[in-house]
Design an enzyme around this catalytic site. Structure first.
Site, short mmCIF file in Angstrom:
data_model
loop_
_atom_site.label_atom_id
_atom_site.label_comp_id
_atom_site.label_asym_id
_atom_site.label_seq_id
_atom_site.Cartn_x
_atom_site.Cartn_y
_atom_site.Cartn_z
N LYS A 179 32.66 -34.39 16.73
CA LYS A 179 31.62 -33.89 17.65
C LYS A 179 31.36 -34.95 18.70
O LYS A 179 31.10 -36.11 18.36
CB LYS A 179 30.36 -33.57 16.86
CG LYS A 179 29.22 -33.09 17.73
CD LYS A 179 28.08 -32.48 16.93
CE LYS A 179 27.55 -33.36 15.86
NZ LYS A 179 26.41 -32.78 15.13
N CYS B 99 28.07 -34.87 33.34
CA CYS B 99 29.10 -33.82 33.43
C CYS B 99 28.82 -32.67 32.46
O CYS B 99 28.49 -32.90 31.30
CB CYS B 99 30.46 -34.44 33.13
SG CYS B 99 31.82 -33.25 33.12
N CYS C 196 31.18 -29.94 32.92
CA CYS C 196 32.43 -29.18 33.00
C CYS C 196 33.50 -29.72 32.04
O CYS C 196 34.54 -29.10 31.86
CB CYS C 196 32.98 -29.18 34.43
SG CYS C 196 33.72 -30.73 34.96
N CYS D 197 29.26 -37.40 35.62
CA CYS D 197 29.96 -36.54 36.57
C CYS D 197 30.72 -37.42 37.58
O CYS D 197 30.17 -38.38 38.10
CB CYS D 197 28.95 -35.66 37.31
SG CYS D 197 29.64 -34.71 38.68
N HIS E 220 34.31 -31.35 38.73
CA HIS E 220 33.91 -29.94 38.62
C HIS E 220 34.31 -29.15 39.87
O HIS E 220 34.57 -27.95 39.79
CB HIS E 220 32.40 -29.81 38.36
CG HIS E 220 31.57 -30.42 39.43
ND1 HIS E 220 31.11 -31.72 39.37
CD2 HIS E 220 31.13 -29.93 40.60
CE1 HIS E 220 30.40 -31.99 40.45
NE2 HIS E 220 30.41 -30.91 41.22
FE1 FES Z 1 31.97 -32.36 35.29
FE2 FES Z 1 30.85 -32.91 37.64
S1 FES Z 1 30.13 -31.62 36.12
S2 FES Z 1 32.68 -33.68 36.82
#
Ligand code: FES
Length: 76
Positions: free
Chosen positions: A23, A40, A42, A51, A55
């Site tokens: 996890k 982040c 994504c 981030c 994304h």
């Molecule tokens: Fe994943 Fe920006 S939300 S790189």
């Protein structure tokens, strides 16, 4: 909102980050945060859990619409 479960119940979100652990959990101390920190959501960032803008490419290639959660300090 439509729940995630209603859309794709059996699809992995994380393509490659820390796959060796059961996890992925990241802890941030609130005292260490600057005025603004973007995390982040994504799972494509090279700097995960932060981030790095990945994304944008993911969204262009897939038609997705994900972006970071931004923690911001109020400056009075
Ligand atoms: Fe994943 Fe920006 S939300 S790189």
């Amino acid at each position: 909102y439509v729940t995630y479960r209603a859309i794709k119940p059996k699809q992995a979100i994380n393509p490659c980050i820390k796959k060796e652990v059961a996890k992925v959990v990241d802890i941030a101390n609130i005292e260490d945060l600057g005025e603004k920190t973007a995390y982040c959501r994504c799972w494509r960032s090279e700097k995960f859990p932060y981030c790095d803008g990945a994304h944008g490419k993911h969204n262009r290639e897939t038609g997705d619409n994900v972006g970071p959660v931004v923690i911001k300090r109020n400056t009075a």
